[in-house]
Design an enzyme around this catalytic site. Structure first.
Site, PDB file in Angstrom:
ATOM      1  CG  ASN A  11      -1.709   1.260   1.381  1.00  0.00           C
ATOM      2  OD1 ASN A  11      -1.839   2.022   0.420  1.00  0.00           O
ATOM      3  ND2 ASN A  11      -2.253   1.488   2.562  1.00  0.00           N
ATOM      4  CD1 TRP A  12       4.063   1.151  -2.411  1.00  0.00           C
ATOM      5  CD2 TRP A  12       3.869   1.814  -4.554  1.00  0.00           C
ATOM      6  NE1 TRP A  12       4.904   0.379  -3.174  1.00  0.00           N
ATOM      7  CE2 TRP A  12       4.813   0.762  -4.482  1.00  0.00           C
ATOM      8  CE3 TRP A  12       3.575   2.389  -5.791  1.00  0.00           C
ATOM      9  CZ2 TRP A  12       5.458   0.273  -5.624  1.00  0.00           C
ATOM     10  CZ3 TRP A  12       4.216   1.906  -6.923  1.00  0.00           C
ATOM     11  CH2 TRP A  12       5.151   0.849  -6.833  1.00  0.00           C
ATOM     12  CE  LYS A  13      -0.139   3.483   4.591  1.00  0.00           C
ATOM     13  NZ  LYS A  13      -0.067   3.650   6.032  1.00  0.00           N
ATOM     14  CG  HIS A  98      -5.956   2.427   4.886  1.00  0.00           C
ATOM     15  ND1 HIS A  98      -5.504   3.431   5.714  1.00  0.00           N
ATOM     16  CD2 HIS A  98      -4.974   1.496   4.839  1.00  0.00           C
ATOM     17  CE1 HIS A  98      -4.282   3.109   6.132  1.00  0.00           C
ATOM     18  NE2 HIS A  98      -3.942   1.948   5.613  1.00  0.00           N
ATOM     19  CD  GLU A 100      -2.792   5.997   6.400  1.00  0.00           C
ATOM     20  OE1 GLU A 100      -2.771   6.003   5.172  1.00  0.00           O
ATOM     21  OE2 GLU A 100      -1.867   5.515   7.101  1.00  0.00           O
ATOM     22  CD  GLU A 169      -3.737  -1.913   7.323  1.00  0.00           C
ATOM     23  OE1 GLU A 169      -2.634  -2.189   6.828  1.00  0.00           O
ATOM     24  OE2 GLU A 169      -4.350  -0.869   7.049  1.00  0.00           O
ATOM     25  N   GLY A 175       2.335   2.787  10.701  1.00  0.00           N
ATOM     26  CA  GLY A 175       3.325   3.833  10.511  1.00  0.00           C
ATOM     27  C   GLY A 175       4.019   4.273  11.792  1.00  0.00           C
ATOM     28  CB  SER A 215       4.874  -1.181  12.282  1.00  0.00           C
ATOM     29  OG  SER A 215       4.525   0.189  12.443  1.00  0.00           O
ATOM     30  N   GLY A 236       2.701  -0.759   4.295  1.00  0.00           N
ATOM     31  CA  GLY A 236       2.903   0.606   3.844  1.00  0.00           C
ATOM     32  C   GLY A 236       4.386   0.911   3.680  1.00  0.00           C
ATOM     33  N   GLY A 237       4.974   1.492   4.720  1.00  0.00           N
ATOM     34  CA  GLY A 237       6.343   1.993   4.666  1.00  0.00           C
ATOM     35  C   GLY A 237       7.353   1.026   4.066  1.00  0.00           C
TER      36      GLY A 237
END
Ligand code: PGA
Length: 261
Positions: A11-13, A98, A100, A169, A175, A215, A236-237
């Site tokens: 998930n590159w956001k 999601h 966010e 999640e 993150g 994470s 993500g990261g």
């Protein structure tokens, strides 16, 4: 051993231009020309990078995913993207709910349900995200919050959407560098599978892939992915770097080959 194929989704956001996405895919394919046997992979770039990422991924065995979709089929919704537009680009999976977007857009389960419906109509598998905040966990509300978030499935009655994937999640782990412990994540995944079983029956619930997100890194992935009810990750990261994403794919393969080690 579980019959579920492990799945790792990047998930590159709001990261990477289309040009950067192409460079990522070229680098990634150099490291991992095909997904490890028995592992599914997908990448969810931002909308403007979908088309070029999809072209760059052609023949790689890595699926194309989107990060969101609108709840209506088409019309006067400036700035929004419809499921049919995603399908036309070869999108096979799409995130819904999601945290966010729950946080920033205040979307509701009713909207998530309609988004999933639009995706299914377009032949795209919904990847529905759930998870509690730290306050909710501290108040002992985790199980109730997850049950409430799953009411987005009510629209589908006793069936699950075709291709349905669930992602657990915990908001406090996203993150933050503070992943859930494997035991904590396993307990939440088990609870989610029990809830799915009550809706759709044990056979359907056992077949659904439940991904962990928050994470995940190459260092902790194998232990997380080895848990009996964790079927891979939504990352993500650590998915922004080709070497890390390749390492996560290998971790999923290793976890399946020797669970619990
Ligand atoms: P993270 O994000 O891996 O950077 O914690 C996961 C996600 O939000 O999907």
């Amino acid at each position: 051993m579980s019959a579920r194929t492990p799945f790792v989704v990047a998930n590159w956001k709001m990261n990477k231009t289309a040009t950067e996405a192409e460079a990522f895919v070229a680098g990634f394919r150099g490291l991992l020309p095909a997904p490890p046997p028995g592992v599914d992979l997908a990448i969810a770039p931002p909308f403007p990078a979908l088309e070029r990422t999809g072209r760059a991924l052609a023949g790689s065995g890595v699926g194309l995913a989107a990060q969101d979709v609108h709840a209506e089929q088409k019309g006067a919704y400036t700035g929004e993207v419809a499921a049919s537009m995603l399908a036309d680009l070869g999108v096979a999976f799409c995130l819904v709910g999601h945290s966010e977007r729950r946080r920033d857009r205040h979307e509701t389960e009713e909207q998530f349900a309609r988004k999933m419906k639009r995706l299914v109509e377009a032949g795209i598998a919904p990847l529905y995200c759930v998870g509690e905040t730290l306050e909710q966990r501290d108040r002992g509300e985790t199980d109730a919050v997850l049950a409430d978030q799953l009411t987005a499935l009510d629209l589908f009655g006793p069936d699950l959407p075709p291709g349905f994937v669930l992602a657990y999640e915990p908001v406090w782990a996203i993150g933050t560098g503070r992943a859930a412990t494997p035991e904590m994540a396993q307990a939440a995944h088990r609870h989610l599978r029990t809830l799915l079983s009550r809706r759709a029956g044990a056979v359907a619930a056992e077949a659904v892939r439940v991904l962990y997100g928050g994470s995940v890194t190459p260092a902790n992935a194998r232990e997380l992915f080895s848990q009996p009810d964790i079927d891979g990750g939504l990352v993500g990261g650590a998915s922004l770097n080709p070497a890390d994403f390749a390492a996560l794919a290998e971790a999923a393969a290793a976890a399946t080959a020797a669970p619990g080690s």
